[in-house]
Design an enzyme around this catalytic site. Structure first.
Site, PDB file in Angstrom:
ATOM      1  N   ARG A  35       0.819  -1.219   0.000  1.00  0.00           N
ATOM      2  CA  ARG A  35       0.000   0.000   0.000  1.00  0.00           C
ATOM      3  C   ARG A  35       0.848   1.263   0.000  1.00  0.00           C
ATOM      4  O   ARG A  35       0.440   2.281  -0.548  1.00  0.00           O
ATOM      5  CB  ARG A  35      -0.952   0.004   1.198  1.00  0.00           C
ATOM      6  CG  ARG A  35      -2.068  -0.972   0.974  1.00  0.00           C
ATOM      7  CD  ARG A  35      -3.180  -0.805   1.950  1.00  0.00           C
ATOM      8  NE  ARG A  35      -4.374  -1.450   1.431  1.00  0.00           N
ATOM      9  CZ  ARG A  35      -5.444  -1.726   2.145  1.00  0.00           C
ATOM     10  NH1 ARG A  35      -5.475  -1.412   3.414  1.00  0.00           N
ATOM     11  NH2 ARG A  35      -6.485  -2.301   1.592  1.00  0.00           N
ATOM     12  N   LYS A 197     -20.063 -15.214   1.486  1.00  0.00           N
ATOM     13  CA  LYS A 197     -21.522 -15.086   1.598  1.00  0.00           C
ATOM     14  C   LYS A 197     -22.164 -14.467   0.369  1.00  0.00           C
ATOM     15  O   LYS A 197     -21.613 -13.538  -0.218  1.00  0.00           O
ATOM     16  CB  LYS A 197     -21.853 -14.153   2.771  1.00  0.00           C
ATOM     17  CG  LYS A 197     -21.562 -14.722   4.124  1.00  0.00           C
ATOM     18  CD  LYS A 197     -21.964 -13.698   5.139  1.00  0.00           C
ATOM     19  CE  LYS A 197     -21.665 -14.159   6.553  1.00  0.00           C
ATOM     20  NZ  LYS A 197     -21.766 -13.046   7.478  1.00  0.00           N
ATOM     21  N   GLY A 350      -9.403  -8.259  -0.847  1.00  0.00           N
ATOM     22  CA  GLY A 350      -8.229  -8.630  -0.066  1.00  0.00           C
ATOM     23  C   GLY A 350      -7.816 -10.080  -0.218  1.00  0.00           C
ATOM     24  O   GLY A 350      -6.652 -10.386  -0.491  1.00  0.00           O
ATOM     25  N   GLY A 373     -13.303  -3.273  -0.233  1.00  0.00           N
ATOM     26  CA  GLY A 373     -14.644  -2.687  -0.143  1.00  0.00           C
ATOM     27  C   GLY A 373     -14.926  -1.719  -1.285  1.00  0.00           C
ATOM     28  O   GLY A 373     -16.033  -1.697  -1.840  1.00  0.00           O
TER      29      GLY A 373
HETATM   30  P1  AMP Z   1     -15.148 -12.802   1.182  1.00  0.00           P
HETATM   31  O1  AMP Z   1     -14.574 -11.850   2.179  1.00  0.00           O
HETATM   32  O2  AMP Z   1     -16.628 -12.742   1.077  1.00  0.00           O
HETATM   33  O3  AMP Z   1     -14.482 -12.711  -0.168  1.00  0.00           O
HETATM   34  O4  AMP Z   1     -14.862 -14.256   1.743  1.00  0.00           O
HETATM   35  C1  AMP Z   1     -13.591 -14.787   1.859  1.00  0.00           C
HETATM   36  C2  AMP Z   1     -13.635 -15.936   2.810  1.00  0.00           C
HETATM   37  O5  AMP Z   1     -14.524 -16.921   2.316  1.00  0.00           O
HETATM   38  C3  AMP Z   1     -12.302 -16.626   2.979  1.00  0.00           C
HETATM   39  O6  AMP Z   1     -11.849 -16.419   4.294  1.00  0.00           O
HETATM   40  C4  AMP Z   1     -12.593 -18.094   2.715  1.00  0.00           C
HETATM   41  O7  AMP Z   1     -12.011 -18.952   3.667  1.00  0.00           O
HETATM   42  C5  AMP Z   1     -14.099 -18.161   2.840  1.00  0.00           C
HETATM   43  N1  AMP Z   1     -14.669 -19.284   2.062  1.00  0.00           N
HETATM   44  C6  AMP Z   1     -14.502 -19.499   0.753  1.00  0.00           C
HETATM   45  N2  AMP Z   1     -15.103 -20.645   0.393  1.00  0.00           N
HETATM   46  C7  AMP Z   1     -15.647 -21.158   1.513  1.00  0.00           C
HETATM   47  C8  AMP Z   1     -16.394 -22.345   1.795  1.00  0.00           C
HETATM   48  N3  AMP Z   1     -16.699 -23.217   0.828  1.00  0.00           N
HETATM   49  N4  AMP Z   1     -16.818 -22.542   3.072  1.00  0.00           N
HETATM   50  C9  AMP Z   1     -16.512 -21.651   4.055  1.00  0.00           C
HETATM   51  N5  AMP Z   1     -15.797 -20.527   3.841  1.00  0.00           N
HETATM   52  C10 AMP Z   1     -15.374 -20.290   2.583  1.00  0.00           C
END
Ligand code: AMP
Length: 400
Positions: A35, A197, A350, A373
């Site tokens: 950064r 999610k 990230g 974000g």
């Molecule tokens: P995000 O911040 O929404 O991009 O989510 C990233 C996080 O999603 C990471 O820490 C991953 O470990 C988690 N993740 C990805 N795939 C899965 C999965 N199948 N089950 C649980 N966590 C997951």
């Protein structure tokens, strides 16, 4: 958007808002200075133009209080070492002591202000705080893409008070790459969306569906989509309240003739643990009590074929729990697929950024965004508060 090249900065006091929110280890050593390095073009240009550089940033979340271990002192030292130029740290970011230091600055001097978030007013977009900051400079430059989605005082309200406001090179670069990918892109345009999610990326999914030719889903959010089609996903992470939403997104994709891809197989584990028992199964055969923690090899192959003719790719979110080796293959394979593609490839978020760096393929991506974000906000089709603030300054003639 006006850039610093459009402004005469010679000898001027220039306040640059950057994002120096770099990770520290327990001894306050910087573990990754990407950064800091990402704003060097702006800093170097201003030094070449004999400006007086007042740099401000936040660091982590001190919640409006002075937290000594979140001081920007290590950043001042690292920046000084990188650019071979003294970078003193002011004791605060506003107030009489800071004003005194600023008024003693000569052309090409640099002063780093202390963590903006030691004041609660920063995150409250407080007008008085913004006015105090703005009063330090002749010209305000925003080069903090990673906080451009937050209406904070040093990002938003400040443009009402700084005599002149404009964007730094990094902010312009981020916006330019994103708009190259989204407005009038070379097609097929493919979005790859993964991560934890559906809820966190719902607006991005809904917006991207209006633009892309193909939508590829991975990560835990794929479980919610699979479940919405009637597939038993065992103990996998699922958002039960979003099954209808997921179904509607699939329907909308079909209506709009967008090619929508879901995993066909998964790496499943009997528990959420690096040493869990694991196996690869078709998504139709996820055993009760097991959880899908990565996309499987057939899905990786399917996704590589779907990306084969892509001309533009936007990727946000890992394909699995890539932090654990056992569940990182899907994300690593995706990094290779995106890196091997001839498309314009834009990567943001990230975790995605970490995954790309871990595999050593960052040089083969067209652009890796410095903002999680802020990148997601652009994927949602929204205008960033920082950009709104700079536009506002421009329309009242305070951008030149
Ligand atoms: P995000 O911040 O929404 O991009 O989510 C990233 C996080 O999603 C990471 O820490 C991953 O470990 C988690 N993740 C990805 N795939 C899965 C999965 N199948 N089950 C649980 N966590 C997951």
């Amino acid at each position: 958007m006006k850039s610093i090249r459009d402004i005469d900065v010679d000898g001027k006091k220039v306040l640059i808002r950057v994002d120096f929110n770099v990770p520290y280890d327990e001894h306050q050593n910087i573990t990754d200075d990407t950064r800091i390095r990402s704003v060097l073009p702006t800093i170097q240009y201003l030094l070449d133009q004999n400006a007086r550089l007042i740099i401000c940033s936040h660091m982590a979340r001190p919640k409006g209080k002075v937290v000594p271990k979140l001081s920007l002192l290590p950043v001042a030292k690292r920046l000084s070492r990188i650019i071979k130029h003294p970078v003193p740290l002011a004791p605060d970011c506003i107030g009489p002591d800071v004003k005194k230091l600023v008024s003693a600055m000569k052309p090409c001097d640099i002063l780093l202000l202390e963590n903006l978030r030691f004041h609660p007013e920063e995150e409250q977009n407080d007008a008085f705080f913004a006015k105090e900051l703005g009063s330090l400079c002749d010209i305000y430059i925003n080069d903090a893409f990673a906080v451009a989605h937050r209406a904070n005082a040093s990002v938003s309200a400040i443009t009402k008070y700084a005599p002149v406001s404009c964007a730094g090179f990094l902010l312009i670069k981020e916006l330019t790459y994103f708009s190259r990918a989204m407005s009038d892109p070379h097609r097929p345009l493919v979005a790859i969306i993964g991560g934890a999610k559906v809820s966190g990326k719902l607006e991005a999914l809904e917006n991207m569906i209006n633009h892309v030719d193909k939508l590829i889903i991975g990560g835990a959010m794929a479980n919610t989509f699979l479940k919405s089609t009637g597939i038993n996903v065992g103990n996998s992470k699922v958002e039960l309240d979003l099954l209808d939403t997921a179904r509607n997104i699939i329907k909308k994709a079909i209506r709009k003739k967008i090619k929508f891809y879901l995993p066909v197989d998964a790496v499943v584990a009997d528990k959420f643990d690096a040493r869990a028992e694991i196996k690869v199964v078709p998504v139709q055969e996820i055993p009760d009590g097991w959880m899908a923690l990565d996309i499987g090899p057939s899905t990786s192959l399917l996704y590589s074929e779907a990306l084969y003719n892509a001309k533009t790719i936007i990727w946000n979110g890992p394909m699995g729990v890539f932090e654990m080796d056992a569940f990182s293959r899907g994300t690593n394979a995706m990094v290779q697929n995106v890196a091997d593609s001839y498309a314009l490839t834009i990567v943001g978020g990230g975790d995605t950024d970490v995954a790309v760096h871990q595999t050593g393929e960052s040089h083969r991506m067209t652009y890796i965004s410095t903002g999680g974000g802020a990148f997601l906000t652009l994927m949602e089709g929204k205008t960033l508060p920082a950009v709104i603030a700079l536009d506002r300054a421009e329309s009242r003639g305070a951008s030149l």
